[in-house]
Design an enzyme around this catalytic site. Structure first.
Site, PDB file in Angstrom:
ATOM      1  CD  GLU A  38       0.864  -0.380 -11.380  1.00 37.76           C
ATOM      2  OE1 GLU A  38       1.749   0.392 -11.725  1.00 37.76           O
ATOM      3  OE2 GLU A  38       0.768  -0.847 -10.226  1.00 37.76           O
ATOM      4  CB  CYS A  96      -4.556  -5.410  -5.411  1.00 39.46           C
ATOM      5  SG  CYS A  96      -4.462  -3.668  -5.049  1.00 39.46           S
ATOM      6  CB  CYS A 111      -1.194   9.778  -0.107  1.00 38.75           C
ATOM      7  SG  CYS A 111      -2.926   9.641   0.375  1.00 38.75           S
ATOM      8  CD  GLU A 169     -10.575   7.261  -1.924  1.00 35.47           C
ATOM      9  OE1 GLU A 169      -9.510   6.901  -1.388  1.00 35.47           O
ATOM     10  OE2 GLU A 169     -11.695   6.840  -1.548  1.00 35.47           O
ATOM     11  CB  SER A 201      -8.699   0.466   0.614  1.00 37.62           C
ATOM     12  OG  SER A 201      -7.796   1.260   1.336  1.00 37.62           O
ATOM     13  CB  SER A 222      -5.777   4.907   3.901  1.00 32.62           C
ATOM     14  OG  SER A 222      -5.915   3.810   3.037  1.00 32.62           O
ATOM     15  CB  CYS A 274       0.264   1.465  -4.847  1.00 33.23           C
ATOM     16  SG  CYS A 274       0.284   0.713  -3.232  1.00 33.23           S
TER      17      CYS A 274
END
Ligand code: SAH
Length: 336
Positions: A89, A102, A113, A157, A188, A211, A328
């Site tokens: 995405e 993004c 997570c 990640e 990030s 994060s 997300c």
């Protein structure tokens, strides 16, 4: 065959040298790709036919494809189909300063997570550089606009796909490539300490976001398994090194989840942790997903005011796409 969108400018210069051509041909190719958005090598009209044929033999320009999109106020979320049948995405957001995108960095994610929809689905593979570059080009073409900012905050990640992320940044940052200023690019990470340290030495001048999501190991262990490998003190130590080497302010991301990390005590602890550091806190209203039980905190403003009173720069991230599977990874997880 190599994909042409994988290739950094210097490497393309080397390629032309290696086939006995002048280096400046690399500028011509980059102009076609990134200034004119012309992806058909046959149409690179200022290159001789013979060079075009050679290029076509050595590089592909096949691209990822838009499978579908969902739209909300100031936001458009794309689902892309990759050549091997995987999905990723990207989310385009309209701000008052312009457009930000993004982008995803992996198919799935192994960080696990607990609150994150992307992490529910394990990593299938890293994205290639060209698959990240193409998220930008295709959306710019689809919408007939230029993207002003890129945040590497989609599925994945980024520091678990480190080498490709660095090349991706170099291509989009290159004035001859997409030409995004380094301060308009943000990476990030959930806190992969060795990579934070490696990144500090690159002096890329891009923005780093961490994060953190919890002020102590007890809470962070519950929601972010990576904390068992790199706990808060290790992450903060890496951050101090990063700050001293780069002199760049770092964003601390803190997702506000009801009853988990949103007490006023947490805000106080967080301020103690960050006091005196060149950082600011970006509070992220939790984006609820059907598959997970976490809820959005209703204390975001109180939390923010507490941090501000304690001298910590704090902003609240604007919410996009609540109405359109905005969290997300949600669009992809409906598909797989
Ligand atoms: N792996 C990177 C990028 C992930 S996504 C990282 O961990 O930073 C970018 C941010 O969105 C991260 O801070 C992530 O923890 C957060 N996030 C994930 N799921 C979310 C949700 N449902 N609502 C709000 N933020 C979320």
């Amino acid at each position: 065959m190599r994909n042409l969108f994988d290739v950094k400018f210097n490497d393309l210069e080397d390629y032309f040298t290696s086939i006995g051509e002048k280096k400046f041909k690399a500028s011509q190719v980059f102009e076609w790709l990134y200034k004119h958005h012309e992806y058909n090598i046959d149409n690179f009209s200022n290159l001789k036919k013979e060079i075009r044929e050679k290029l076509k033999n050595d590089f592909s320009t096949s691209m990822i494809k838009i499978k579908k999109y969902e739209e909300g106020k100031d936001v458009r979320k794309y689902l892309f189909l990759l050549e091997d049948g995987n999905y990723i995405e990207a989310v385009l957001m309209h701000h008052d300063y312009g457009y930000s995108l993004c982008v995803s960095s992996q198919v799935g994610c192994n960080m696990g997570c607990r609150f994150c929809e992307s992490g529910r689905l394990k990593k299938v593979r890293n994205l290639d550089v060209h698959e990240m570059v193409e998220q930008i080009l295709i959306i710019e073409d689809d919408m007939h606009l230029r993207i002003d900012r890129v945040v590497i905050m989609g599925i994945g990640e980024p520091f678990d796909n480190y080498d490709n992320i660095v090349d991706f940044i170099k291509i989009i940052n290159d004035a001859k490539g997409i030409g995004l200023g380094s301060r308009h690019i943000t990476v990030s990470t959930c806190g992969l300490v060795p990579k934070i340290l490696e990144f500090a030495d690159l002096s890329l001048q891009v923005n780093l976001a961490l994060s953190l999501h919890a002020p102590n190991d007890e809470i962070r262990n519950q929601i972010m398994p990576i904390n068992k490998v790199y706990n808060i003190s290790k992450v903060m130590e890496a951050l101090r090194v990063y700050l001293s080497k780069t002199n760049r302010r770092v964003t601390i991301e803190y997702v506000m989840i009801k009853g988990i990390n949103d007490s006023i005590e947490c805000a106080r602890e967080l301020s103690n942790l960050l006091k005196g550091m060149n950082v600011y806190v970006n509070l992220i209203p939790y984006n609820e997903t059907n598959n997970l039980q976490f809820k959005k905190s209703d204390r975001i403003n109180e939390f923010k005011d507490t941090l501000l009173k304690l001298g910590i720069n704090t902003t609240v991230r604007r919410e996009f796409g609540g109405s359109i599977s905005g969290a997300c990874g949600q669009l992809r997880s409906k598909e797989v």
